[in-house]
Design a protein around this motif. Sequence first.
Motif, PDB file in Angstrom:
ATOM      1  N   MET A   1     -62.592 -22.234 -31.922  1.00  0.00           N
ATOM      2  CA  MET A   1     -62.944 -22.055 -33.330  1.00  0.00           C
ATOM      3  C   MET A   1     -63.944 -20.914 -33.500  1.00  0.00           C
ATOM      4  O   MET A   1     -63.899 -20.182 -34.504  1.00  0.00           O
ATOM      5  CB  MET A   1     -63.516 -23.354 -33.896  1.00  0.00           C
ATOM      6  CG  MET A   1     -62.496 -24.481 -33.995  1.00  0.00           C
ATOM      7  SD  MET A   1     -63.159 -25.950 -34.798  1.00  0.00           S
ATOM      8  CE  MET A   1     -63.209 -25.421 -36.492  1.00  0.00           C
TER       9      MET A   1
ATOM     10  N   ALA B   1     -66.044 -22.344 -40.717  1.00  0.00           N
ATOM     11  CA  ALA B   1     -65.467 -22.436 -39.374  1.00  0.00           C
ATOM     12  C   ALA B   1     -66.565 -22.459 -38.310  1.00  0.00           C
ATOM     13  O   ALA B   1     -66.462 -23.171 -37.315  1.00  0.00           O
ATOM     14  CB  ALA B   1     -64.522 -21.261 -39.130  1.00  0.00           C
TER      15      ALA B   1
ATOM     16  N   ALA C   1     -67.261 -25.340 -35.586  1.00  0.00           N
ATOM     17  CA  ALA C   1     -67.324 -24.971 -34.165  1.00  0.00           C
ATOM     18  C   ALA C   1     -68.623 -25.471 -33.529  1.00  0.00           C
ATOM     19  O   ALA C   1     -68.621 -25.953 -32.393  1.00  0.00           O
ATOM     20  CB  ALA C   1     -67.203 -23.458 -34.021  1.00  0.00           C
TER      21      ALA C   1
END
Length: 485
Positions: free
Chosen positions: A178, A204, A208
């Motif tokens: 990610m 994102a 992550a």
Amino acid sequence: MNYITPLLPAYPEVFMLVMACVILIADLFISDTRRVVTYGLTQATLAGCFLITYLTATVEPVTTFSDMFVDDLMADVLKLLVYLAAMVMLVYSRPYLTARGLFRGEFFVLVLFATLGMMVMISANHLLTLYLGLELLTLALYALVALQRDSAAATEAAMKYFVLGALASGMLLYGMSMLYGATGTLGITQLAEIVLAGGARDVALVFALVFVVAGIGFKLGAVPFHMWVPDVYHGAPTAVTVFIGSAPKLAAFAFMMRLLVQGLGAEQLLEEWSQMLMVMAAASLAIGNVTAIVQTNLKRMLAYSTIGHMGFLLLGILSGDLVGYGASMFYVVVYVLMNLGAFGMILLLSRAGFEAENLDDFRGLNQRSPWYAFLMLLLMFSMAGVPPTVGFYAKLAVLQAIISVGAWWSIPLAVWAVLFSLIGAYYYLRLVKLMYFDAPVDTAPITPRLDVRVVLSVNGLAMLAFGIFPEWLMSWCSYSIQASL
């Protein structure tokens, strides 16, 4: 010469890999009665890596393999400590392994490959390099835990470790993927630049971070990813437990520094992962110290105390400044020294057919051997944070770093840490009471080898020496952090 010079930062790793392969093949031609040759070659390999690392140490960071591998002062210091921890573990473990038929080439080769994995982790400057080193370390540790094939406890511990470790590795790898999707790079230096410039997708990145922190939490054994620690520490042969509880913690610290601090340490992300570490640290301090109180098995007690110590380690990291990082590095170095000595004492009192892993096995130790009781007292005082041992200054450095942040959570978190340190002092001092005030259950003579006697004495006295003169070790850690970040 032009083809060799770029490899200079990786010379220790190259030497370790070559020697591990040489020992693997040479051991095939060495009989069981001469296995000491393999032991000597393993110690010589670690000593050779120590010398190469020391001679090639550099203040200015140097990279190689297309910036995937970095050699800086923090890496050099941590590698030197990893070699020392592995060498001390081998000295402590030799009589134990011999008495149980585990003094075999497989053990030494697996230790060397695990050490190589730690070296790669410590110098990683790329997500793939970091993951490669981590997997090399963990796969070797899985095999080491299961090495005693006729032990049901060891086999069960290895299975639990493998299943949970595979799950954690998968979460970590998913988090890294990610990160790549959010930033378009796997290089830690480039990752930091993109995050700092605001060129990454925030949502994102936060997702992550969750997976990455979960993976790191497992490797450290922090709550809520601590389930494997007591079972693996208890079930593994004590010689393997010494190794798992010492050197890999140095590599896990480097893992956090490389990935969280260097790669994801920008201000907009620092707050995100600091909050996660804060929860993990507070929970680790509470659950580790409280649960350790009810343990009657010393290995399990030390496993739960490890969880509490990892809470202290995380406190320094979440402070988010060089002072806190230096305090955390000082803490993990001191923790490794304490753990080596404590498990070394368990190995010392163990003999063929007898595992000295229960609290009752230490009853009356002062009557059997006042010297070893004194060494264990120093180790327990240091773990509890009692001055003038070095454990007190390790805890103090972390608490000062937290308070100096000045955030709303600094004082409450410091008070929380002190409170559970006081609770944790109970089970350390309980062992001291058993050694000095109870009658011995076992009266077998304690007759260690000369090398074990010398190394264990130095290990125990180091708690007092570094406690009286902590400045040298503290400044060493602080300087290496400042030179590398």
